[in-house]
Design a protein around this motif. Structure first.
Motif, PDB file in Angstrom:
ATOM      1  N   CYS A 169       0.876  -1.174   0.000  1.00 19.86           N
ATOM      2  CA  CYS A 169       0.000   0.000   0.000  1.00 19.86           C
ATOM      3  C   CYS A 169       0.909   1.218   0.000  1.00 19.86           C
ATOM      4  O   CYS A 169       1.550   1.508   1.012  1.00 19.86           O
ATOM      5  CB  CYS A 169      -0.910  -0.023   1.216  1.00 19.86           C
ATOM      6  N   TYR A 199      -7.218  -4.097   6.711  1.00 23.60           N
ATOM      7  CA  TYR A 199      -8.539  -4.638   6.988  1.00 23.60           C
ATOM      8  C   TYR A 199      -8.899  -5.604   5.863  1.00 23.60           C
ATOM      9  O   TYR A 199      -8.312  -5.568   4.778  1.00 23.60           O
ATOM     10  CB  TYR A 199      -9.596  -3.528   7.030  1.00 23.60           C
ATOM     11  N   ARG A 201     -16.395  -5.649   7.511  1.00 24.52           N
ATOM     12  CA  ARG A 201     -14.962  -5.401   7.413  1.00 24.52           C
ATOM     13  C   ARG A 201     -14.342  -5.590   8.786  1.00 24.52           C
ATOM     14  O   ARG A 201     -14.883  -5.133   9.802  1.00 24.52           O
ATOM     15  CB  ARG A 201     -14.714  -3.990   6.889  1.00 24.52           C
ATOM     16  N   TYR A 224      -8.040  -4.147   2.428  1.00 24.73           N
ATOM     17  CA  TYR A 224      -7.927  -2.693   2.329  1.00 24.73           C
ATOM     18  C   TYR A 224      -6.853  -2.195   3.297  1.00 24.73           C
ATOM     19  O   TYR A 224      -6.806  -2.639   4.445  1.00 24.73           O
ATOM     20  CB  TYR A 224      -9.240  -2.020   2.704  1.00 24.73           C
ATOM     21  N   CYS A 225      -6.059  -1.266   2.851  1.00 29.56           N
ATOM     22  CA  CYS A 225      -5.169  -0.593   3.786  1.00 29.56           C
ATOM     23  C   CYS A 225      -5.831   0.702   4.258  1.00 29.56           C
ATOM     24  O   CYS A 225      -6.649   1.300   3.546  1.00 29.56           O
ATOM     25  CB  CYS A 225      -3.817  -0.296   3.167  1.00 29.56           C
ATOM     26  N   ASN A 226      -5.491   1.080   5.455  1.00 33.95           N
ATOM     27  CA  ASN A 226      -5.990   2.324   6.040  1.00 33.95           C
ATOM     28  C   ASN A 226      -4.821   2.992   6.745  1.00 33.95           C
ATOM     29  O   ASN A 226      -4.159   2.364   7.581  1.00 33.95           O
ATOM     30  CB  ASN A 226      -7.124   2.043   7.022  1.00 33.95           C
ATOM     31  N   ASN A 283      -7.673   9.935   8.030  1.00 30.92           N
ATOM     32  CA  ASN A 283      -7.543   8.538   7.640  1.00 30.92           C
ATOM     33  C   ASN A 283      -7.867   8.382   6.159  1.00 30.92           C
ATOM     34  O   ASN A 283      -8.834   8.968   5.661  1.00 30.92           O
ATOM     35  CB  ASN A 283      -8.486   7.659   8.445  1.00 30.92           C
ATOM     36  N   TYR A 284      -7.072   7.589   5.492  1.00 26.84           N
ATOM     37  CA  TYR A 284      -7.284   7.331   4.071  1.00 26.84           C
ATOM     38  C   TYR A 284      -7.374   5.822   3.840  1.00 26.84           C
ATOM     39  O   TYR A 284      -6.689   5.047   4.517  1.00 26.84           O
ATOM     40  CB  TYR A 284      -6.135   7.905   3.233  1.00 26.84           C
ATOM     41  N   TRP A 285      -8.194   5.452   2.861  1.00 25.90           N
ATOM     42  CA  TRP A 285      -8.367   4.043   2.501  1.00 25.90           C
ATOM     43  C   TRP A 285      -7.788   3.769   1.116  1.00 25.90           C
ATOM     44  O   TRP A 285      -7.889   4.609   0.210  1.00 25.90           O
ATOM     45  CB  TRP A 285      -9.853   3.675   2.457  1.00 25.90           C
TER      46      TRP A 285
END
Length: 123
Positions: free
Chosen positions: A22, A37, A45, A94-96, A111-113
Motif C-alpha cells: 500500500c 482490513y 470489514r 484494504y489498507c488504512n 484517515n485514508y483508505w
C-alpha cells in the motif's frame, strides 16, 4: 491530495503466500497508524493487522503467526506479508493509513483508505 494505491492481491493455493503493498503519495508530512482490513463476501470489514508510528504491531487472533505488517518510511509504503494462507483468508483487503499532510497542503491529519485488492485462497 493524498492517495493510497494497493497491489499484490491474487489467487493462491492453500498454504501459499502473498505480499500486499500500500503506497501513499501526495502532500505527505508523516504516516502514523497503519492498518490492514479485510472484508469477505457477506461479512463486515474486520481489522487484520495494525502498526503504530512507534513500530508496535497488533494482529487479529485469526492471523497471528501467519501475517506480518511492516512499513518502509522512505517509500511511504505499508506491507502485509501473508503466509500459510487458508481459504477463510479469502476477502478484499484494504489498507488504512492515518496521514498528516504537509503544512504547505494544510497540515490536516486524516484517515485514508486504499482501493482494495482481492485475495482468493483456493482449497
Amino acid at each position: 491530495q493524498v492517495q493510497l494505491v494497493e497491489s499484490g492481491g491474487g489467487l493462491v493455493e492453500t498454504g501459499g503466500s502473498l505480499r500486499l503493498s500500500c503506497a501513499a503519495s501526495g502532500s505527505i508530512f508523516s504516516l502514523n497508524v497503519m492498518g490492514w482490513y479485510r472484508q469477505a463476501a457477506g461479512k463486515q470489514r474486520e481489522l487484520v493487522a495494525a502498526l503504530n508510528s512507534g513500530g508496535s504491531a497488533s494482529y487479529a487472533d485469526s492471523v497471528k503467526g501467519r501475517f506480518t505488517i511492516s512499513r518502509d518510511n522512505a517509500k511511504n509504503t505499508v506491507y502485509l506479508e501473508m503466509n500459510s494462507l487458508k481459504p477463510e483468508d479469502t476477502a478484499v483487503y484494504y489498507c488504512n493509513v492515518r496521514i498528516l499532510a504537509h503544512p504547505f497542503a494544510g497540515g490536516n491529519e486524516a484517515n485514508y483508505w486504499g482501493q482494495g485488492t482481492q485475495v482468493t485462497v483456493s482449497s
